[in-house]
Structure formats: structure tokens, C-alpha cells
Design a protein around this motif. Structure first.
Motif, PDB file in Angstrom:
ATOM      1  N   UNK A   1       0.827  -1.207   0.000  1.00 14.43           N
ATOM      2  CA  UNK A   1       0.000   0.000   0.000  1.00 14.43           C
ATOM      3  C   UNK A   1       0.860   1.256   0.000  1.00 14.43           C
ATOM      4  N   UNK A   2       1.891   1.261   0.837  1.00 16.15           N
ATOM      5  CA  UNK A   2       2.698   2.463   1.011  1.00 16.15           C
ATOM      6  C   UNK A   2       3.742   2.661  -0.086  1.00 16.15           C
ATOM      7  N   UNK A   3       4.266   1.576  -0.658  1.00 20.97           N
ATOM      8  CA  UNK A   3       5.353   1.702  -1.640  1.00 20.97           C
ATOM      9  C   UNK A   3       4.993   2.586  -2.844  1.00 20.97           C
ATOM     10  N   UNK A   4       3.825   2.352  -3.494  1.00 19.09           N
ATOM     11  CA  UNK A   4       3.490   3.212  -4.643  1.00 19.09           C
ATOM     12  C   UNK A   4       3.333   4.684  -4.257  1.00 19.09           C
ATOM     13  N   UNK A   5       2.775   4.925  -3.061  1.00 22.60           N
ATOM     14  CA  UNK A   5       2.589   6.308  -2.602  1.00 22.60           C
ATOM     15  C   UNK A   5       3.943   6.985  -2.385  1.00 22.60           C
ATOM     16  N   UNK A   6       4.867   6.250  -1.767  1.00 25.64           N
ATOM     17  CA  UNK A   6       6.202   6.792  -1.521  1.00 25.64           C
ATOM     18  C   UNK A   6       6.926   7.073  -2.835  1.00 25.64           C
ATOM     19  N   UNK A   7       6.799   6.141  -3.803  1.00 22.70           N
ATOM     20  CA  UNK A   7       7.435   6.328  -5.117  1.00 22.70           C
ATOM     21  C   UNK A   7       6.886   7.578  -5.811  1.00 22.70           C
ATOM     22  N   UNK A   8       5.554   7.732  -5.778  1.00 20.95           N
ATOM     23  CA  UNK A   8       4.923   8.908  -6.406  1.00 20.95           C
ATOM     24  C   UNK A   8       5.351  10.201  -5.710  1.00 20.95           C
ATOM     25  N   UNK A   9       5.437  10.142  -4.379  1.00 23.87           N
ATOM     26  CA  UNK A   9       5.829  11.326  -3.620  1.00 23.87           C
ATOM     27  C   UNK A   9       7.270  11.723  -3.941  1.00 23.87           C
ATOM     28  N   UNK A  10       8.154  10.740  -3.996  1.00 25.11           N
ATOM     29  CA  UNK A  10       9.554  11.008  -4.346  1.00 25.11           C
ATOM     30  C   UNK A  10       9.656  11.571  -5.753  1.00 25.11           C
ATOM     31  N   UNK A  11       8.890  10.967  -6.671  1.00 28.84           N
ATOM     32  CA  UNK A  11       8.879  11.456  -8.056  1.00 28.84           C
ATOM     33  C   UNK A  11       8.414  12.908  -8.123  1.00 28.84           C
ATOM     34  N   UNK A  12       7.339  13.226  -7.388  1.00 28.08           N
ATOM     35  CA  UNK A  12       6.797  14.591  -7.408  1.00 28.08           C
ATOM     36  C   UNK A  12       7.821  15.582  -6.855  1.00 28.08           C
ATOM     37  N   UNK A  13       8.419  15.256  -5.719  1.00 25.42           N
ATOM     38  CA  UNK A  13       9.383  16.168  -5.096  1.00 25.42           C
ATOM     39  C   UNK A  13      10.602  16.374  -5.993  1.00 25.42           C
ATOM     40  N   UNK A  14      11.119  15.280  -6.555  1.00 21.56           N
ATOM     41  CA  UNK A  14      12.288  15.377  -7.427  1.00 21.56           C
ATOM     42  C   UNK A  14      11.974  16.165  -8.694  1.00 21.56           C
ATOM     43  N   UNK A  15      10.835  15.854  -9.333  1.00 20.58           N
ATOM     44  CA  UNK A  15      10.474  16.557 -10.569  1.00 20.58           C
ATOM     45  C   UNK A  15      10.152  18.020 -10.301  1.00 20.58           C
ATOM     46  N   UNK A  16       9.537  18.307  -9.166  1.00 17.66           N
ATOM     47  CA  UNK A  16       9.248  19.697  -8.790  1.00 17.66           C
ATOM     48  C   UNK A  16      10.558  20.482  -8.659  1.00 17.66           C
ATOM     49  N   UNK A  17      11.546  19.851  -8.039  1.00 20.33           N
ATOM     50  CA  UNK A  17      12.859  20.473  -7.892  1.00 20.33           C
ATOM     51  C   UNK A  17      13.494  20.725  -9.257  1.00 20.33           C
ATOM     52  N   UNK A  18      13.469  19.719 -10.131  1.00 19.40           N
ATOM     53  CA  UNK A  18      14.090  19.839 -11.456  1.00 19.40           C
ATOM     54  C   UNK A  18      13.400  20.921 -12.295  1.00 19.40           C
ATOM     55  N   UNK A  19      12.076  20.960 -12.261  1.00 19.92           N
ATOM     56  CA  UNK A  19      11.337  21.975 -13.014  1.00 19.92           C
ATOM     57  C   UNK A  19      11.632  23.374 -12.473  1.00 19.92           C
ATOM     58  N   UNK A  20      11.653  23.497 -11.154  1.00 19.15           N
ATOM     59  CA  UNK A  20      11.883  24.806 -10.521  1.00 19.15           C
ATOM     60  C   UNK A  20      13.257  25.372 -10.837  1.00 19.15           C
ATOM     61  N   UNK A  21      14.237  24.487 -11.027  1.00 23.71           N
ATOM     62  CA  UNK A  21      15.601  24.936 -11.270  1.00 23.71           C
ATOM     63  C   UNK A  21      15.988  24.905 -12.752  1.00 23.71           C
ATOM     64  N   UNK A  22      14.984  24.850 -13.620  1.00 23.39           N
ATOM     65  CA  UNK A  22      15.220  25.098 -15.030  1.00 23.39           C
ATOM     66  C   UNK A  22      15.648  23.927 -15.884  1.00 23.39           C
ATOM     67  N   UNK A  23      15.490  22.706 -15.383  1.00 23.65           N
ATOM     68  CA  UNK A  23      15.952  21.551 -16.153  1.00 23.65           C
ATOM     69  C   UNK A  23      15.058  21.246 -17.365  1.00 23.65           C
ATOM     70  N   UNK A  24      13.847  21.793 -17.387  1.00 15.83           N
ATOM     71  CA  UNK A  24      12.962  21.590 -18.536  1.00 15.83           C
ATOM     72  C   UNK A  24      13.037  22.762 -19.516  1.00 15.83           C
ATOM     73  N   UNK A  25      13.683  23.831 -19.144  1.00 21.12           N
ATOM     74  CA  UNK A  25      13.641  25.078 -19.930  1.00 21.12           C
ATOM     75  C   UNK A  25      14.107  24.894 -21.370  1.00 21.12           C
ATOM     76  N   UNK A  26      15.070  24.020 -21.583  1.00 28.82           N
ATOM     77  CA  UNK A  26      15.597  23.832 -22.943  1.00 28.82           C
ATOM     78  C   UNK A  26      14.587  23.152 -23.864  1.00 28.82           C
ATOM     79  N   UNK A  27      13.580  22.517 -23.272  1.00 26.61           N
ATOM     80  CA  UNK A  27      12.580  21.814 -24.073  1.00 26.61           C
ATOM     81  C   UNK A  27      11.255  22.562 -24.158  1.00 26.61           C
ATOM     82  N   UNK A  28      11.156  23.695 -23.494  1.00 26.89           N
ATOM     83  CA  UNK A  28       9.872  24.386 -23.418  1.00 26.89           C
ATOM     84  C   UNK A  28       9.484  24.999 -24.765  1.00 26.89           C
ATOM     85  N   UNK A  29       8.216  25.001 -25.054  1.00 26.50           N
ATOM     86  CA  UNK A  29       7.699  25.550 -26.310  1.00 26.50           C
ATOM     87  C   UNK A  29       8.022  27.048 -26.369  1.00 26.50           C
TER      88      UNK A  29
END
Length: 377
Positions: free
Chosen positions: A10-38
């Protein structure tokens, strides 16, 4: 039930999603997607402009222009920059399509914090943009790169009323979600667009001059009655409707404008007046208290903004607010609202649509602004 909730399945998928969200939020906030943005989107436009001013050199910037698409597309910024260079000043374009008071505030605050030699801000407004006190999702995308200096949660003029929603809008995923979704639909198309955009230098971005060859002379928009007639005519048009056609139908279709046919609205609501006045007081005081000057540039408004999209009081109220800054030596007002009535030709020649100016209108406004700035120093 309790055993299931305590089970790692029960907890493993939630933890994986939470880690993914936090990591991706960090990457987006610090410009890692900027080179691909429309590139040609509200968010992409703002991010690429931020990079362009940094490439130009933040310490070299003396003045910036701030405003919505009327000012962004309605002034030849390359010509303005080159003319002001003769006076020893670098004036750079920080006006954006989709901007409103909130995104202007964020842009000004960010610029003051990041441009150490900034002398002042040219704010382009007309009576419609000046009294706009709401914040749309679009303007949040425009403001995204500059939001460190704006508090989304406490901002009182936001159209999004619920506090939980305000917290949601501060996440990077809000800003980037639709862009990522669009990329996944057709990655190859995005790559092609990015290749074309990569040929542009930072000066190409800062001096971008949108070509506006058309005007509104084929429409009769001189009054509410004629606008309703035009809307009815366009609804029965056999050929494909243009953007201007749709705008006129939306604004002047008879069924939704019975009250307007009796005459234009005279007064602004008192609550809105207070909000607008407080907003501009905050921006002027916070900017000039840091030694940065403001020059308001009042732009022309199409007559539709009196008989259909505004009130008879809009212009007078705007001028009353601007006059209240008269004692502040860091504030100037340059009134270009009559630029077209003082030039040759009818109103229709100077507008590409009722909101934006044609190439002729842009030429007149740019020249008049250059003259005004030359006179004021």
C-alpha cells in the motif's frame, strides 16, 4: 483493513509517487525543462526573455519596458533601444503578451532585485489594462520566472479565491504541466520548433518586432449599433472566420448586448476602484522607494473600449490615480492616448484589431514615445 494499510504494497506506490513529485518539482523549478519548453507560449516567452536579458548583461540595463501585448507588440522595441542608446541608456523589452498588473508587479520586482544599475521602468497602459485587477492562470504563466518576489498566497487581487488553489498555483508542476503534455503528444514537432528558435540571438528576442500588416478598416466599429450589425453580418459569413471576426462577434453579438445598445456604462464599481488604486499605489511606492523611477506611457484605446468593453469613467479614473503620484519626483506620465487622432487617417488604420495596433499605429506610437523620452531625458 488495518493490516492492508500497514502493508508495504500500500505504502510503496505512494512513496514512489511522492519522491517522483518532489524530485520533478525540484528539477522543473531549477530550469531543467527550460531547454525543451515551447518557445511561442506564455511560459516559453517569459523564460526565453529572462535568458535573453541575462545574456545581454543584467548590469548593463538602465530601463525596461513593462506592459501587456498592446505595449509589447505596439512599440518597435529594437528602434526604441537603438535610439535610447544614443543617449547612453539601454532600454530593454520586458513587456509580455498576457501580462496584467500581477505579472507586471512580479517583473518589476524581479528586475529591481536582479538589475543592479536599473534606473527606471516604462509602464505601458491604456484605460482597459490599467483597471484590470484580476489575475488569470495565463498571467501566472507569464510571471512564473519572476515569482520569487510575489506572494501568491497573500496576493489579494487574485481571481482565484480559494487559498488551497493559491498554494497549488505556486507549484512548478502547475506552470509546466500543459507544456510537458504538449511535448509528449509530438516530441519531434517540438524539436523542430526548438531548432528554428535556436537560430535567434538574445538581441533578436529582445528586439522582436511583430509584423501587423492588416487593419480594421473593412469593419464599421464606430458605435455599438454598427458593431452589432457587423457581428450579425460576420455570423452569416460563408468563408472561415478570422481572429478579428470572432472577436467582434464575441464582443458585439446582439443577444448579449441589449443593455449596451441603450448606452455605455457610466461608472466603475467603488470596490474595484479601491483595489485598482491600492494596487498601483503599492507598485509605485515599492519601486520608487528603491530609487527606481517610473514613466507611465498612456496608450490609445479603440472606441470599442468605451461603448462595449469599458465605462465612460475608465479614462478619467486612470488619470485621477496617475495624478495622485504628482508629488513623487520619481514618477512621470507621458500621454500618447491621442496619438492617432492627432495623426492623419481614421481610427481603423491604426488598429490591427480593437485591442492591438497595426504597423502604422506602431510606427506612430514608437516615434511619439522616442520624442517624449528625448524631451524628458
Amino acid at each position: 483493513m488495518i493490516k492492508f494499510l500497514l502493508n508495504k504494497k500500500f505504502w510503496a506506490p505512494i512513496i514512489v509517487l511522492l519522491v517522483f513529485f518532489i524530485l520533478s518539482e525540484y528539477l522543473l523549478s531549477f530550469g531543467y525543462w527550460d531547454k525543451l519548453i515551447k518557445p511561442k507560449s506564455y511560459l516559453g516567452n517569459a523564460i526565453h526573455r529572462e535568458k535573453a536579458v541575462k545574456a545581454f548583461g543584467l548590469e548593463k540595463i538602465d530601463w525596461i519596458t513593462v506592459g501587456d501585448s498592446r505595449f509589447d507588440w505596439g512599440i518597435n522595441h529594437g528602434k526604441l533601444r537603438k535610439e535610447r542608446m544614443k543617449a547612453g541608456e539601454n532600454v530593454l523589452r520586458m513587456s509580455f503578451e498576457g501580462a496584467d498588473y500581477f505579472s507586471m508587479q512580479a517583473t518589476v520586482n524581479w528586475s529591481i532585485e536582479n538589475m543592479p544599475n536599473l534606473k527606471g521602468v516604462l509602464i505601458g497602459v491604456n484605460k482597459s489594462s490599467f483597471i484590470n485587477s484580476t489575475v488569470s492562470e495565463r498571467s501566472l504563466l507569464v510571471a512564473w520566472p519572476f515569482l520569487n518576489d510575489s506572494d501568491l498566497v497573500l496576493y489579494q487581487s487574485m481571481s482565484m479565491k480559494k487559498n488551497l488553489k493559491r498554494y497549488f498555483y505556486s507549484f512548478a508542476w502547475f506552470a509546466f504541466f500543459n507544456d510537458i503534455k504538449d511535448f509528449l503528444k509530438d516530441p519531434f514537432l517540438r524539436v523542430e520548433k526548438l531548432k528554428k528558435h535556436s537560430y535567434s540571438s538574445h538581441l533578436d528576442t529582445l528586439d522582436y518586432n511583430r509584423n501587423r500588416t492588416q487593419n480594421t478598416c473593412k469593419y464599421d466599429l464606430s458605435s455599438m449599433e454598427t458593431c452589432v450589425m457587423e457581428a450579425n453580418r460576420l455570423k452569416n459569413k460563408d468563408t472561415k472566420l478570422t481572429y478579428v471576426d470572432r472577436l467582434i462577434i464575441r464582443a458585439c453579438e446582439k443577444g448579449s448586448n441589449q443593455a449596451r445598445l441603450q448606452g455605455p456604462v457610466k461608472y466603475l464599481p467603488k470596490a474595484k476602484k479601491l483595489t485598482v488604486r491600492n494596487n498601483w499605489n503599492d507598485l509605485v511606492n515599492s519601486t520608487t522607494s528603491k530609487g527606481v523611477a517610473i514613466k507611465f506611457v498612456i496608450l490609445p484605446s479603440h472606441s470599442m473600449f468605451t461603448y462595449r468593453l469599458g465605462t465612460l469613467e475608465d479614462f478619467d479614473f486612470m488619470m485621477d490615480v496617475l495624478k495622485s503620484f504628482k508629488s513623487n519626483t520619481k514618477v512621470e506620465v507621458h500621454d500618447l492616448s491621442q496619438s492617432f487622432s492627432e495623426a492623419k487617417g481614421g481610427e481603423c488604420e491604426y488598429y490591427k484589431d480593437p485591442t492591438h495596433y497595426s504597423n502604422l499605429g506602431k510606427t506612430v506610437l514608437t516615434q511619439n514615445l522616442i520624442i517624449k523620452l528625448g524631451q524628458s531625458g
